[in-house]
Structures are given as C-alpha cells and as structure tokens.
Design a protein around this motif. Sequence first.
Motif, PDB file in Angstrom:
ATOM      1  N   ALA A 139       0.815  -1.218   0.000  1.00 16.36           N
ATOM      2  CA  ALA A 139       0.000   0.000   0.000  1.00 16.36           C
ATOM      3  C   ALA A 139       0.851   1.271   0.000  1.00 16.36           C
ATOM      4  CB  ALA A 139      -0.970  -0.010   1.183  1.00 16.36           C
ATOM      5  N   PRO A 140       1.908   1.383   0.829  1.00 14.80           N
ATOM      6  CA  PRO A 140       2.734   2.589   0.767  1.00 14.80           C
ATOM      7  C   PRO A 140       3.382   2.807  -0.597  1.00 14.80           C
ATOM      8  CG  PRO A 140       3.134   1.425   2.819  1.00 14.80           C
ATOM      9  CD  PRO A 140       2.289   0.525   1.984  1.00 14.80           C
ATOM     10  N   ILE A 141       3.854   1.735  -1.238  1.00 14.95           N
ATOM     11  CA  ILE A 141       4.478   1.899  -2.553  1.00 14.95           C
ATOM     12  C   ILE A 141       3.452   2.363  -3.581  1.00 14.95           C
ATOM     13  CG2 ILE A 141       5.711   0.728  -4.424  1.00 14.95           C
ATOM     14  CD1 ILE A 141       6.946  -1.109  -2.342  1.00 14.95           C
ATOM     15  N   VAL A 142       2.234   1.839  -3.478  1.00 14.84           N
ATOM     16  CA  VAL A 142       1.163   2.301  -4.365  1.00 14.84           C
ATOM     17  C   VAL A 142       0.952   3.802  -4.199  1.00 14.84           C
ATOM     18  CG1 VAL A 142      -1.334   2.212  -4.788  1.00 14.84           C
ATOM     19  CG2 VAL A 142      -0.037   0.088  -4.540  1.00 14.84           C
ATOM     20  N   LYS A 143       0.893   4.262  -2.950  1.00 16.47           N
ATOM     21  CA  LYS A 143       0.682   5.697  -2.695  1.00 16.47           C
ATOM     22  C   LYS A 143       1.830   6.533  -3.232  1.00 16.47           C
ATOM     23  CE  LYS A 143      -2.101   5.062   1.507  1.00 16.47           C
ATOM     24  NZ  LYS A 143      -2.145   5.259   2.980  1.00 16.47           N
ATOM     25  N   ILE A 144       3.058   6.092  -2.989  1.00 14.74           N
ATOM     26  CA  ILE A 144       4.224   6.826  -3.469  1.00 14.74           C
ATOM     27  C   ILE A 144       4.211   6.933  -4.992  1.00 14.74           C
ATOM     28  CG2 ILE A 144       6.740   6.707  -3.685  1.00 14.74           C
ATOM     29  CD1 ILE A 144       6.761   5.508  -0.839  1.00 14.74           C
ATOM     30  N   SER A 145       3.663   5.911  -5.644  1.00 13.08           N
ATOM     31  CA  SER A 145       3.605   5.893  -7.114  1.00 13.08           C
ATOM     32  C   SER A 145       2.423   6.682  -7.667  1.00 13.08           C
ATOM     33  CB  SER A 145       3.534   4.444  -7.602  1.00 13.08           C
ATOM     34  OG  SER A 145       4.651   3.703  -7.170  1.00 13.08           O
ATOM     35  N   GLY A 146       1.601   7.225  -6.788  1.00 15.63           N
ATOM     36  CA  GLY A 146       0.468   8.033  -7.234  1.00 15.63           C
ATOM     37  C   GLY A 146      -0.839   7.287  -7.329  1.00 15.63           C
ATOM     38  N   GLY A 147      -0.840   6.030  -6.919  1.00 25.69           N
ATOM     39  CA  GLY A 147      -2.060   5.236  -6.987  1.00 25.69           C
ATOM     40  C   GLY A 147      -2.852   5.270  -5.694  1.00 25.69           C
ATOM     41  N   VAL A 148      -3.986   4.591  -5.719  1.00 31.22           N
ATOM     42  CA  VAL A 148      -4.871   4.498  -4.559  1.00 31.22           C
ATOM     43  C   VAL A 148      -5.001   3.026  -4.175  1.00 31.22           C
ATOM     44  CG1 VAL A 148      -7.179   4.955  -3.651  1.00 31.22           C
ATOM     45  CG2 VAL A 148      -6.162   6.509  -5.348  1.00 31.22           C
ATOM     46  N   PRO A 149      -4.454   2.616  -3.020  1.00 32.62           N
ATOM     47  CA  PRO A 149      -4.583   1.215  -2.607  1.00 32.62           C
ATOM     48  C   PRO A 149      -5.997   0.902  -2.137  1.00 32.62           C
ATOM     49  CG  PRO A 149      -3.424   2.476  -0.925  1.00 32.62           C
ATOM     50  CD  PRO A 149      -3.651   3.418  -2.078  1.00 32.62           C
ATOM     51  N   VAL A 150      -6.507  -0.234  -2.571  1.00 29.19           N
ATOM     52  CA  VAL A 150      -7.850  -0.678  -2.184  1.00 29.19           C
ATOM     53  C   VAL A 150      -7.731  -2.104  -1.661  1.00 29.19           C
ATOM     54  CG1 VAL A 150     -10.198  -1.185  -2.965  1.00 29.19           C
ATOM     55  CG2 VAL A 150      -8.956   0.779  -3.924  1.00 29.19           C
ATOM     56  N   GLY A 151      -8.021  -2.297  -0.381  1.00 35.71           N
ATOM     57  CA  GLY A 151      -7.896  -3.619   0.210  1.00 35.71           C
ATOM     58  C   GLY A 151      -9.016  -4.553  -0.207  1.00 35.71           C
ATOM     59  N   VAL A 152      -8.655  -5.803  -0.438  1.00 37.12           N
ATOM     60  CA  VAL A 152      -9.618  -6.869  -0.709  1.00 37.12           C
ATOM     61  C   VAL A 152      -9.452  -7.888   0.412  1.00 37.12           C
ATOM     62  CG1 VAL A 152     -10.425  -8.611  -2.337  1.00 37.12           C
ATOM     63  CG2 VAL A 152      -9.363  -6.506  -3.195  1.00 37.12           C
ATOM     64  N   GLU A 153     -10.434  -7.953   1.299  1.00 40.16           N
ATOM     65  CA  GLU A 153     -10.268  -8.733   2.520  1.00 40.16           C
ATOM     66  C   GLU A 153     -10.384 -10.235   2.284  1.00 40.16           C
ATOM     67  OE1 GLU A 153     -11.846  -8.642   7.183  1.00 40.16           O
ATOM     68  OE2 GLU A 153     -12.719  -7.300   5.678  1.00 40.16           O
ATOM     69  N   THR A 154      -9.529 -11.004   2.978  1.00 38.20           N
ATOM     70  CA  THR A 154      -9.659 -12.451   3.035  1.00 38.20           C
ATOM     71  C   THR A 154      -9.955 -12.843   4.475  1.00 38.20           C
ATOM     72  OG1 THR A 154      -7.292 -12.807   3.405  1.00 38.20           O
ATOM     73  CG2 THR A 154      -8.059 -12.768   1.112  1.00 38.20           C
ATOM     74  N   PHE A 155     -10.478 -14.071   4.687  1.00 35.56           N
ATOM     75  CA  PHE A 155     -11.008 -14.429   5.999  1.00 35.56           C
ATOM     76  C   PHE A 155     -10.506 -15.796   6.458  1.00 35.56           C
ATOM     77  CE2 PHE A 155     -13.988 -11.668   3.816  1.00 35.56           C
ATOM     78  CZ  PHE A 155     -14.258 -10.687   4.770  1.00 35.56           C
ATOM     79  N   ALA A 156     -10.399 -15.951   7.769  1.00 30.89           N
ATOM     80  CA  ALA A 156      -9.945 -17.213   8.348  1.00 30.89           C
ATOM     81  C   ALA A 156     -10.884 -18.355   7.961  1.00 30.89           C
ATOM     82  CB  ALA A 156      -9.845 -17.093   9.869  1.00 30.89           C
ATOM     83  N   LYS A 157     -12.171 -18.081   7.862  1.00 32.20           N
ATOM     84  CA  LYS A 157     -13.133 -19.136   7.505  1.00 32.20           C
ATOM     85  C   LYS A 157     -12.885 -19.687   6.111  1.00 32.20           C
ATOM     86  CE  LYS A 157     -16.708 -15.887   5.858  1.00 32.20           C
ATOM     87  NZ  LYS A 157     -16.657 -16.282   4.440  1.00 32.20           N
ATOM     88  N   ASP A 158     -12.206 -18.922   5.272  1.00 28.96           N
ATOM     89  CA  ASP A 158     -11.846 -19.367   3.915  1.00 28.96           C
ATOM     90  C   ASP A 158     -10.380 -19.775   3.828  1.00 28.96           C
ATOM     91  OD1 ASP A 158     -14.437 -18.661   2.921  1.00 28.96           O
ATOM     92  OD2 ASP A 158     -13.777 -16.566   2.801  1.00 28.96           O
ATOM     93  N   GLN A 159      -9.736 -20.021   4.965  1.00 33.94           N
ATOM     94  CA  GLN A 159      -8.293 -20.291   5.025  1.00 33.94           C
ATOM     95  C   GLN A 159      -7.489 -19.139   4.416  1.00 33.94           C
ATOM     96  OE1 GLN A 159     -10.244 -23.192   3.468  1.00 33.94           O
ATOM     97  NE2 GLN A 159     -10.711 -23.367   5.646  1.00 33.94           N
TER      98      GLN A 159
END
Length: 400
Positions: free
Chosen positions: A142-162
């Motif tokens: 995420a920090p490298i994305v910001k430094i490059s001018g982009g916008v980081p968008v998280g895609v969550e993963t879950f323990a129930k899905d390993q």
Amino acid sequence: MIKQNQILGSSTKPMTGYLAPLVREIPPSGIRKFFDLVSASKDDIISLGVGEPDFSTPWHVREACVYSLERGNTKYTSNAGMPELREAIAEYLYDSFQVPYEPSDEVLVTVGGSEAIDLALRALIVPGDEILITEPTYVSYAPIVKISGGVPVGVETFAKDQFKLTAESLKASITPKSKALIVCFPNNPTGGVMSYEDWEPIAKVVEEHDLIVISDEIYAELTYESKHVSFASLPGMRDRTILVSGFSKAFAMTGWRMGYACGHSDIISAMLKIHQYSIMCAPAMGQVAALEALRNGMEEKDKMMESYNQRRRLMVQGFREIGLQCHEPQGAFYVFPSVASTGLSSEEFAQRLLYEGKVAAVPGNVFGLGGEGFVRCSYAYSVNQLIEAIDRIGNFLKKL
C-alpha cells in the motif's frame, strides 16, 4: 561527543516542511516498529517478529561469491542482469511451475523482490489508478502504491476461507478506476495458499475487468501440503501477470537482496527503463550467488523446508493447546493465531505480550483488512526458542 547543533552550519530548524506531503504522511512499518522495540530492550525477549530464515546462506553459495570476488568480478553487469542468471531463472520457473519466459526480454534481475514490486507499480500507475491488494498482506504494498500516485484498495480475506482470495470479495472491490491486483501467495502473514481451482474464478474476474496482476511469489518454495500454483500458469494469465520472486526466503539469502520480475516484454521493458536510471544493475557478486543457488541449492532448500514443516506443526499445536484459535498455514513460515478471545486489540495484545510475556509478535492490524484480532508469529527460529515462546505466551494468557 559533538552535538548536532555544534556542527558548523547546523540548525535546529525542522526540515519536515521540505518533504513531500505524501511521504510525510506514510507511517513507518509496523513490523519494524516492534523489531526496534526488541532491539532497544535489554530484557530476555524472544522475538518471533521478523520474517527471516534462521539458517545461514548455504556454504557453496557463499563460496561461489567469494571465488567470484577473488577473480575480480566487481564490475557492472547487463542492466537486466547476467544473461546466464536470467536463463537459469526462466528454466527454473518453467521446470517448477510450468510458466515459460524468454530470458532475453521477459526476465529482469532486481535488488530484492521489493524493487521488482516498486518497478512494476511505477511502470503501471497513472495518478488516481486504484490498485487492489489482497489483505491481510505484506506491509509494503500500500505505501508503494501511494508513493507511485495510486490508490490502494484492500480486498479482505477471511480465516473461515483459510485466508484464500475469493471471486466475490474481488468483484465487490472493483470500480472503473481499478487497474491492477496485487496478490501474495503463499501469504505473508497468514500462510494461506491458492490451488489451481481457487485461482480459476479469480482469473475470470481479472480477464472480465481487464486487470494486470502483480503476483508476489517469494514464498513459492515454502508450501507443505501441495505444490505451489503460479497465477501466471493459468490459461491467458501469463501476459497479464508480473511474476515477482527472489532468493531471500527459500535459499536463506535475505541480506543479498536478490530478486527478479518476469512478464510480458512490453512491461518488463518499461520496468527496465526505471531500473536503469535508479539502480543500474543488481550487484554482480549477488547475481553469482543467486546463480549458484539455482544450479546447486535445491538439496539445502529441501532440508530447510523439512525443518520449517516441523516447526509449523509445533506452533499450530502449541497455540491451540494454550487456548488460541489458529488457522493451519499451508505455506510461508508464519502462524496467524486469533487473539480475539482475550478481549484485547491486536496492538494491545502485542504490546502487553512484549513487556509482560517477553515475546515479540507483530500485531495483525498492520497487515491491513482482516488483520485485527490476530498476531503474526514467525517460526523461522530454533525449535527450543519456539517451545519457550509458546510456554511464555501460555503463562501470559493465564495472567490475563
């Protein structure tokens, strides 16, 4: 001892005003924060915080570097890396993961996998582009994305899905501004892996939305129950994928800073331009060592893997016995136990464990979405240290 304000021409004036606001606002690494706390402490602390093999680089790899230096091999190499190393990387990826690359223009040797990720993002991002990142994940994306001018968008993963990436979560995060997806499997910090069947629906979404994928496969050799599947090996995905990897984890070569990126020649050519002006080339002696690791280092790599597998089972069983739920990692060398049952946040748990239990772990919240309520513990440490760490954590939990 000379103080700073006694140095000729020095000033107590703050210099932060000269810094780019974007850089000022980026927080320090959450992993390094806890590493620094351990380094500064004089207490008997067991650190499970840093993802670094406890093995030394195999002797024959070190010896190849020494012999190279003795022969005076200290000059620049080709910007893209030694031709024989690029050929060895291409051969290794094809033999191991069935992904073909042309060494001359589809393989780039970099200063660690981190530089490869940085180059890929700088080559791709137009300011405002959204870059999807599977989370929890490595803290640098995420920090490298910001430094490059982009916008980081998280895609969550879950323990129930390993902690696997699902097509549903990915689709829900895509907007018209989405340009690329960063994936890290086997995953740091969760140890989650993706099978061919897991990747197939992801590939369909990637193609449907015309995304580029940056696939960080630095832990590809560290899988325990099944062989690693590269996203680039799926039909139609090779040219959409920038495969990033290196020698740090599998070959115990963290300090050598040797990595590589492979992909479509147009993308690698763009990354090479940036690499030429910013780095010139990876160190010649490190490239010699990397070549030796690929040619003759697989036996030592397999021995290290056997040890990691033993420690993995020890840690999962240990956490479960002391009362913490723990997903069984299938790759990398981390466990990611849940601490939600303690009623403490990840940060509170890690800080109290450090000062009261004398064990350092990394709070899960620093790894992005889905990390809160967990802590990351590396098992790249001796069995005796791991047993003692589990005992200390168990005693800490009893005092809670």
